[in-house]
Every structure is written in structure tokens, then in C-alpha cells.
Design a protein around this motif. Structure first.
Motif, PDB file in Angstrom:
ATOM      1  N   THR A  74       6.927  -9.010  -0.927  1.00  0.00           N
ATOM      2  CA  THR A  74       6.272  -8.440  -2.105  1.00  0.00           C
ATOM      3  C   THR A  74       6.776  -9.067  -3.393  1.00  0.00           C
ATOM      4  O   THR A  74       6.601  -8.515  -4.464  1.00  0.00           O
ATOM      5  N   ALA A  75       7.405 -10.243  -3.268  1.00  0.00           N
ATOM      6  CA  ALA A  75       8.033 -10.864  -4.444  1.00  0.00           C
ATOM      7  C   ALA A  75       7.026 -11.180  -5.538  1.00  0.00           C
ATOM      8  O   ALA A  75       7.334 -11.126  -6.726  1.00  0.00           O
ATOM      9  N   ARG A  82      11.840 -19.170  -9.272  1.00  0.00           N
ATOM     10  CA  ARG A  82      12.450 -18.277  -8.290  1.00  0.00           C
ATOM     11  C   ARG A  82      12.223 -18.888  -6.911  1.00  0.00           C
ATOM     12  O   ARG A  82      11.143 -19.384  -6.617  1.00  0.00           O
ATOM     13  N   ALA A  83      13.248 -18.837  -6.066  1.00  0.00           N
ATOM     14  CA  ALA A  83      13.093 -19.456  -4.752  1.00  0.00           C
ATOM     15  C   ALA A  83      14.108 -18.883  -3.770  1.00  0.00           C
ATOM     16  O   ALA A  83      15.125 -18.303  -4.167  1.00  0.00           O
ATOM     17  N   VAL A  88      21.637 -18.697   3.465  1.00  0.00           N
ATOM     18  CA  VAL A  88      20.502 -18.534   2.552  1.00  0.00           C
ATOM     19  C   VAL A  88      21.000 -18.531   1.111  1.00  0.00           C
ATOM     20  O   VAL A  88      22.066 -17.987   0.811  1.00  0.00           O
ATOM     21  N   VAL A  89      20.208 -19.142   0.211  1.00  0.00           N
ATOM     22  CA  VAL A  89      20.519 -19.149  -1.222  1.00  0.00           C
ATOM     23  C   VAL A  89      19.299 -18.631  -1.973  1.00  0.00           C
ATOM     24  O   VAL A  89      18.186 -19.131  -1.786  1.00  0.00           O
ATOM     25  N   TYR A  90      19.509 -17.613  -2.799  1.00  0.00           N
ATOM     26  CA  TYR A  90      18.430 -17.075  -3.643  1.00  0.00           C
ATOM     27  C   TYR A  90      18.604 -17.608  -5.058  1.00  0.00           C
ATOM     28  O   TYR A  90      19.686 -17.517  -5.643  1.00  0.00           O
ATOM     29  N   VAL A  91      17.526 -18.178  -5.594  1.00  0.00           N
ATOM     30  CA  VAL A  91      17.525 -18.720  -6.954  1.00  0.00           C
ATOM     31  C   VAL A  91      16.777 -17.745  -7.860  1.00  0.00           C
ATOM     32  O   VAL A  91      15.612 -17.443  -7.621  1.00  0.00           O
ATOM     33  N   ASN A  92      17.490 -17.259  -8.894  1.00  0.00           N
ATOM     34  CA  ASN A  92      16.920 -16.269  -9.806  1.00  0.00           C
ATOM     35  C   ASN A  92      16.227 -15.143  -9.034  1.00  0.00           C
ATOM     36  O   ASN A  92      15.013 -14.939  -9.136  1.00  0.00           O
ATOM     37  N   PRO A  93      16.991 -14.432  -8.224  1.00  0.00           N
ATOM     38  CA  PRO A  93      16.390 -13.431  -7.332  1.00  0.00           C
ATOM     39  C   PRO A  93      15.771 -12.275  -8.093  1.00  0.00           C
ATOM     40  O   PRO A  93      16.222 -11.920  -9.189  1.00  0.00           O
ATOM     41  N   PRO A  94      14.718 -11.676  -7.521  1.00  0.00           N
ATOM     42  CA  PRO A  94      14.146 -10.479  -8.147  1.00  0.00           C
ATOM     43  C   PRO A  94      15.163  -9.343  -8.112  1.00  0.00           C
ATOM     44  O   PRO A  94      16.127  -9.367  -7.338  1.00  0.00           O
ATOM     45  N   ALA A 150      10.544 -14.040 -13.286  1.00  0.00           N
ATOM     46  CA  ALA A 150      11.853 -14.604 -13.581  1.00  0.00           C
ATOM     47  C   ALA A 150      11.907 -14.918 -15.064  1.00  0.00           C
ATOM     48  O   ALA A 150      10.901 -14.902 -15.771  1.00  0.00           O
ATOM     49  N   ALA A 151      13.104 -15.204 -15.538  1.00  0.00           N
ATOM     50  CA  ALA A 151      13.265 -15.555 -16.948  1.00  0.00           C
ATOM     51  C   ALA A 151      12.405 -16.764 -17.278  1.00  0.00           C
ATOM     52  O   ALA A 151      12.153 -17.602 -16.414  1.00  0.00           O
TER      53      ALA A 151
END
Length: 605
Positions: free
Chosen positions: A11-12, A24-25, A249-255, A18-19
Motif C-alpha cells: 500500500t506504499a 523511495r525504494a 533489505v535496505v529501505y530508502v526514505n521509508p514511509p 517522500a521528501a
């Protein structure tokens, strides 16, 4: 927690943006060091790059040669400083690695190639680029993973020379607190300059288990993901990153929802680890009095600190390969003795099991000229190399026997596949004892001797092999690969690598029964020993000890102390009757739920 995170990802697109300017990834890689870390991305950018060097022509060839010689001399001076810093940070990092860098700088053949390129009309920078790329390409083409990783070292030397050619000072690497280091790769120079105390995570686009970065990250307990796809083109300086070193796992600018879930996980993780600290001085004992020994797997002297911190009762596996892989040549007896003695003394009277050299497959020392093999995992490796090089093997055996006089040491032979192999290894051990005795050198002639059970033939011959040794240690990493015909480093088939496969469980049980039938003790030193979902089964099978990365000792102790041995035996009996991994896992999940310890799964795997 995993289900919640998956739901948030689905549901992202409905979540908050994101800013501005921040993408976001969710990036996938390989877990290299466990734990969760969150911080601001710091992109490690080299101060110079060969990509920016153009094929410029030399105006005055002699002047270009003088500039090159000056840069080479400056680089040699810098390497002396680098060697000192690395020896302080990581004792096993033999200065020979840096000496190898220096030897390349001073190699007449390297210099001749550079001068020939300048003579052909190239500038010093362009000539350096041409020659270094040629060298790097030779390493990259090598089939062996360890040697391929050394291409980074060659590039490191080249960039050092280039930086001095251009007059660029060696950069300081100050890090803000709570930084996540993001890089394509890490060199020795980078590792020596980075303040690891400020790091809460490391993410690399390249790298593997033999990379210098992975080794250091594990020693410093920094959550790390390597081999991260699409990293460099996705992450920007200052991005908010979550590094999950447990799952890769790496979250970039996570919700917000994902970040909130990881904050909860991190809180629970920290709180639970603090609670586990209270178990440090308590035994790994079931509610009805069955005790197991929990040991640490180590490969570096720096790991001793972690072993003590997490309450290890000894060292169940000391991997001796690291010095062999990093030294310029085969370490002599005194060099090996000094390292083994430091480990034995460092464990302060607790038992230390030293595995003899286990190179090959994915790791060969650079000084060993090994022809390319189509299938190195089934080739010339481990005990096979030792038995074909008896003089070198006896040097190691002598060093171990001498160190054994300082404490409780056991010798363990890897990858034994036949009775003939273990007998030949024992014969060489006896020869080493006789030599030391005739020389009047202090050693322990009564050292216990064991072997790893990690190939299917050893499982089939377990009843015969146990008569030859004092103990078994089950090495599940290779055993699972060989039993299931799965290369776990191959992403296509990695999901088939399954410790709870019925065939694996049957093999482990068979080995334990063979040891018990002979009145010998049996342990496990593969990664399966640290897998929380496997603990109840291994306990029920009757293993005497489990050896693992120090980090996992407290949680495995917690599980053991949460159950009775009788209950674990019933669980083990039941899973041996099951035909599929799904049945086994479902049954064990239910068992952990009923014991109130299912939360350990989400926090530790």
C-alpha cells in the motif's frame, strides 16, 4: 512484523510522499552482519577516479616520468602509515597485505609498463589508467571469488598513485553520528580511515563474504548488507536509510508505517538483548536439567571480545584461514603459533577448537597457484590440500600442538570424506608430536582430535569414523549444499537451501546417533546452530554443544531455558516423521508459539 511490513509495501503508493527530490525504494542484497540500523546516507566518493582520466598525450615524456616516480614515492610513504593504522585496528590483517601494495608500487615490471605507455605518448595519468585497468581485468576474469575480490586492492593502489599524481591530499573521512555508509566498494584505505564508532549501518553495491568490509563489519557488529542491487543509482547523500542486516533489505526514505515498524522492532530488539544479558552467567539448561555448551565461531582475534560479551563457554570453531588468505606467503610456524596462542590465552582457560586449514572452493591464498576448476566445491580443497602438502600441514599442526600447552585446545579436521583421510591426518599429527618431542619443545601430546561431518559420505560412514576421533562437529553449511545439490550463493536456487529439509534433519540425527552409540560427544558449528527455528529440534536430537556467531548465543540460550528436554525430544521425534519442509516449519512455529517464544523469530531471522 514481516507480514505487516509486506502489507505496508503493497500500500506504499497510498502512503505519504517522500521528501521533495527524495525517491523511495526497497533494495535487496545479501545479509553480511546482523542487526537493524537507521541513519542518514553518507556516500563514500573516491577523491579521484579513473573514469575522469582522459587519454591525454604527453608534451614532455621525461617530465611525465619524473611526476610518476614522485607519485610512486609518496604512495609508498602513505602505505607505511596505512599499515600502522590497520595493524592497530585489526591484528590479523597481516602487514604483508600492505607490503604487497608496496611491492606493486616498487615492481620493476609495473614501472616498465607505465614508462612504456608514457614513451608511446601518453601522459602519466593516462598511462596509469591503461596499466591499472589491464591488471584489474586480469583479476576480474579469475574464477576464484577471493582472488576476484583482490581486484579492489589493485584498484586501490592505482587510485593512490593517481591521487598523488594530481596533488590531491588523502581525505579525512569524518562521519556524523548515526551515518549509514553507502559505497560501490570499500578498499583497505577506506577501512583504515573510517570511524566505525559513528556507523549504524553499511550498504555496498559489491562485495562478498571474503571482502574486507564484510569481515570488519561482523567484528564491529555493524548491520551490513552487501551485493545490494541498484544501490548507487538509487541512493542520494542524506537519504534516510533503514539497513536490515538480518534479511539483507535496505529501505530508502521509508514511509512512516515501515519506519514505525522498524522502530518497534529495534526497541524490542534492544530491550530483548538487554533482557538476554541477564542470562549471561546462567547455563544453557532446560527446565528438567539437560545442559548444552554454547560456543562461539571465530575467525579474528577481535571476535574474542564478542565471545566474552555474549557469554560463550568457549570457541567451538576457530577458522584459521584468514591469516593464510591475507599473508603474502604461507605463514611460518612462529607466526601461526603467535596467533593461536593469543586466542587460547584470550579465552582464559575455556576450550578452543582449532580447525585446520580449510581453503579452496571460494577461497585460495594468492600465493597458491591453483588451476581453474569447473566445480571448485567438488575439487581440490580443505583437507585434500593439507594431505597433499604434508610439510606445510605439519607446520600448522606443530603450531597448534604448541599452543595447546597454554590451555584447553582441541584439533578439528575439516571435510573428511573417508576413513583413509582421517587416518592419514592423524598420522601426520603423530609425526608432528614426535618432532616436537625430539626437539624438546613444549606441547600437548594428549590434545583431543575431532572431525567435521560436512559431506554425505561422512554421514554414511559415521559409525566407522567416530571410532577414529574423540568428537564430531557437524558443519551444516557445506553439508546442506551437498545433500540438496544447492549452491546457496546462486540466487536462482538459494531458496532451496533449507536447514529444515527432512533429508538434512535425518542426516543430522544419524550423525548424533552414531556419536552417542560410541559414547563420544557431538556438536554443530554450522549456521544451522544459530537458527532459532532449528534450536528445539537440535536440542531434542541430543547434541552436546552448539557453536555459532557470538551474537546469537544469548537468544539460543533463551530458547533452551524455555523448554524441557523431554518436550524437545518429542518435537524432534515428530519432525523426523514429516515429509516436507512446510510440515516441519508449521509444526515448529506452533511449538514456539505455545512456548511463548515466537517473537524471537522476527527479531533474529
Amino acid at each position: 512484523a514481516i507480514k505487516r511490513l509486506q502489507a505496508y509495501e503493497k500500500t506504499a503508493d497510498r502512503a505519504e510522499a517522500a521528501a521533495p527530490g527524495r525517491g523511495r525504494a526497497r533494495l535487496n542484497g545479501l545479509p553480511a552482519a546482523p542487526g537493524f540500523g537507521r541513519g542518514q546516507a553518507h556516500l563514500l566518493q573516491p577523491p579521484v577516479s579513473f573514469e575522469l582520466v582522459e587519454e591525454t598525450r604527453a608534451v614532455h615524456a621525461e617530465e611525465e616520468k619524473r611526476r610518476l616516480k614522485r607519485a610512486l614515492k609518496e604512495s609508498v610513504v602513505e602505505l607505511a602509515d596505512l599499515k600502522e593504522r590497520l595493524s592497530t585496528r585489526l591484528p590479523e590483517f597481516d602487514g604483508g597485505i600492505i607490503d604487497a601494495h608496496r611491492l606493486m608500487l616498487e615492481d620493476p615490471g609495473f614501472a616498465r609498463k607505465l614508462e612504456a605507455a608514457i614513451h608511446d605518448g601518453l601522459s602519466a595519468e593516462a598511462a596509469l589508467k591503461c596499466v591499472v585497468e589491464e591488471y584489474v581485468e586480469q583479476f576480474v576474469r579469475m574464477s576464484d571469488g577471493y582472488l576476484r575480490d583482490r581486484a579492489v586492492d589493485v584498484k586501490d593502489v592505482g587510485l593512490r598513485i593517481l591521487r598523488n599524481l594530481l596533488g590531491v591530499a588523502e581525505p579525512e573521512r569524518p562521519l556524523a553520528k548515526d551515518s549509514v555508509l553507502v559505497a560501490d566498494e570499500l578498499t583497505l584505505s577506506d577501512l583504515a580511515l573510517i570511524e566505525h564508532e559513528h556507523l549504524c549501518g553499511i550498504v555496498l553495491a559489491t562485495g562478498g563474504v571474503t571482502s574486507h568490509a564484510s569481515i570488519l563489519a561482523k567484528s564491529f557488529e555493524i548491520p551490513t548488507v552487501v551485493g545490494c542491487e541498484h544501490l548507487i543509482e538509487t541512493v542520494q547523500e542524506g537519504d534516510d536509510l533503514i539497513v536490515d542486516g538480518n534479511s539483507g533489505v535496505v529501505y530508502v526514505n521509508p514511509p512512516v508505517d515501515v519506519a514505525r515498524e522498524y522502530e518497534r522492532l529495534e526497541r524490542d530488539y534492544s530491550a530483548f538483548n538487554q533482557k538476554l544479558e541477564t542470562l549471561k552467567q546462567l547455563p544453557a539448561e532446560t527446565s528438567d536439567g539437560r545442559r548444552l555448551s554454547l560456543y562461539a565461531n571465530i575467525g579474528l582475534i577481535a571476535d574474542l571480545l564478542l565471545a566474552h560479551r555474549h557469554g560463550a563457554q568457549g570457541v567451538g570453531l576457530y577458522r584459521t584461514e584468514f591469516p593464510f588468505l591475507t599473508y603474502r606467503e604461507f605463514p611460518d610456524e612462529e607466526e601461526q603459533y603467535d596467533l593461536y596462542a593469543r586466542v587460547v590465552r584470550g579465552m582464559e582457560g575455556k576450550p578452543v577448537t582449532i580447525r585446520t586449514l580449510d581453503v579452496g572452493a571460494d577461497k585460495y591464498p594468492a600465493y597458491m597457484q591453483v588451476p581453474r576448476e569447473d566445480n571448485p566445491y567438488l575439487g581440490w580443497r580443505s583437507i585434500r590440500i593439507s594431505l597433499e602438502m604434508p610439510e606445510f600441514f605439519k607446520v600448522q599442526l606443530r603450531a597448534i600442538l604448541r599452543a595447546a600447552a597454554l590451555g584447553r585446545v582441541r584439533i578439528m579436521f575439516p571435510m573428511i570424506s573417508s576413513v583413509e583421510e582421517i587416518r592419514r591426518a592423524k598420522d601426520l599429527l603423530e609425526e608432528a608430536k614426535e618432532e616436537l618431542a625430539s626437539e624438546g619443545r613444549e606441547h600437548d601430546p594428549g590434545v583431543q582430535v575431532g572431525m567435521m561431518v560436512e559431506v554425505p559420505s561422512a554421514v554414511a560412514l559415521a559409525n566407522q569414523l567416530i571410532r577414529e576421533v574423540d568428537f564430531f562437529s557437524i558443519g551444516t553449511n557445506d553439508l546442506i549444499q551437498y545433500l540438496l545439490a544447492v549452491d546457496r550463493s546462486n540466487r536462482k536456487v538459494a531458496p532451496l537451501y533449507e536447514p529444515l529439509h527432512p533429508a538434512v534433519l535425518s542426516a543430522v540425527h544419524e550423525v548424533v546417533q552414531a556419536a552417542k552409540g560410541a559414547g563420544k560427544w557431538v556438536g554443530m558449528c554450522g549456521e544451522m546452530a544459530s537458527h532459532t527455528l532449528c534450536t528445539l529440534v537440535l536440542l531434542g536430537f541430543g547434541l552436546d554443544d552448539l557453536s555459532m556467531g557470538p551474537f546469537f548465543i544469548p537468544v539460543i540460550k533463551r530458547i533452551i531455558r524455555s523448554v524441557s528436554y523431554a518436550a524437545a525430544r518429542n518435537i524432534a521425534r515428530d519432525v523426523l516423521e514429516m515429509a516436507t519442509v512446510k510440515e516441519v516449519k508449521g509444526y515448529l512455529f506452533d511449538g514456539m508459539k505455545s512456548l511463548g517464544i515466537i517473537e524471537l523469530m522476527e527479531m533474529y531471522h
